[in-house]
Design a protein around this motif. Structure first.
Motif, PDB file in Angstrom:
ATOM      1  N   ASP A 137      41.848  48.027  34.038  1.00 33.02           N
ATOM      2  CA  ASP A 137      42.653  47.092  33.248  1.00 33.02           C
ATOM      3  C   ASP A 137      42.204  45.642  33.409  1.00 33.02           C
ATOM      4  OD1 ASP A 137      43.590  47.011  35.856  1.00 33.02           O
ATOM      5  OD2 ASP A 137      45.696  46.923  35.308  1.00 33.02           O
ATOM      6  N   GLY A 138      41.024  45.427  34.002  1.00 37.66           N
ATOM      7  CA  GLY A 138      40.423  44.095  34.045  1.00 37.66           C
ATOM      8  C   GLY A 138      40.796  43.219  35.219  1.00 37.66           C
ATOM      9  N   VAL A 139      41.373  43.794  36.256  1.00 30.78           N
ATOM     10  CA  VAL A 139      41.721  43.021  37.451  1.00 30.78           C
ATOM     11  C   VAL A 139      40.524  43.029  38.403  1.00 30.78           C
ATOM     12  CG1 VAL A 139      43.262  42.810  39.436  1.00 30.78           C
ATOM     13  CG2 VAL A 139      44.166  43.552  37.221  1.00 30.78           C
ATOM     14  N   VAL A 140      40.057  41.839  38.758  1.00 29.67           N
ATOM     15  CA  VAL A 140      38.930  41.684  39.671  1.00 29.67           C
ATOM     16  C   VAL A 140      39.482  41.372  41.058  1.00 29.67           C
ATOM     17  CG1 VAL A 140      36.893  40.296  40.218  1.00 29.67           C
ATOM     18  CG2 VAL A 140      37.413  40.856  37.838  1.00 29.67           C
ATOM     19  N   GLU A 141      39.091  42.180  42.037  1.00 29.63           N
ATOM     20  CA  GLU A 141      39.511  41.970  43.423  1.00 29.63           C
ATOM     21  C   GLU A 141      38.343  41.377  44.196  1.00 29.63           C
ATOM     22  OE1 GLU A 141      40.780  45.794  44.816  1.00 29.63           O
ATOM     23  OE2 GLU A 141      42.600  45.762  43.603  1.00 29.63           O
ATOM     24  N   LEU A 142      38.596  40.244  44.846  1.00 33.91           N
ATOM     25  CA  LEU A 142      37.571  39.542  45.615  1.00 33.91           C
ATOM     26  C   LEU A 142      38.018  39.381  47.056  1.00 33.91           C
ATOM     27  CD1 LEU A 142      36.787  36.611  43.137  1.00 33.91           C
ATOM     28  CD2 LEU A 142      35.532  38.760  43.397  1.00 33.91           C
ATOM     29  N   HIS A 143      37.056  39.372  47.945  1.00 34.41           N
ATOM     30  CA  HIS A 143      37.319  39.088  49.353  1.00 34.41           C
ATOM     31  C   HIS A 143      36.669  37.750  49.669  1.00 34.41           C
ATOM     32  CE1 HIS A 143      36.460  39.585  53.769  1.00 34.41           C
ATOM     33  NE2 HIS A 143      37.765  39.676  53.701  1.00 34.41           N
ATOM     34  N   LEU A 144      37.496  36.756  50.004  1.00 37.69           N
ATOM     35  CA  LEU A 144      36.980  35.448  50.389  1.00 37.69           C
ATOM     36  C   LEU A 144      36.514  35.517  51.835  1.00 37.69           C
ATOM     37  CD1 LEU A 144      39.720  33.218  48.761  1.00 37.69           C
ATOM     38  CD2 LEU A 144      37.442  33.722  47.877  1.00 37.69           C
TER      39      LEU A 144
END
Length: 66
Positions: A24-31
């Protein structure tokens, strides 16, 4: 797109890692590095990283830190 953003984060001792992109277009990032736990990290995420990603990839609906 992250390769474009990464040098700016690295110049302040931080980095970012792509964790997942949902259907559904959710981008998960780890800072990472200095960005991890930084009081300004959510501002960096919303005003910087998410803005650039959504400009380049309109299918992205949201960018979240995990």
């Amino acid at each position: 797109t992250l390769d474009y953003i990464r040098p700016y984060l690295q110049s302040d001792g931080g980095d970012v890692e792509l964790v997942n992109v949902s259907e559904d277009g959710v981008v998960e990032l780890h800072l990472q590095g200095a960005c991890q736990g930084c009081p300004s990290s959510m501002i960096t995420l919303a005003a910087g990283i998410e803005r650039v990603i959504r400009e380049e990839i309109p299918e992205v609906t949201e960018v979240v830190a995990v």
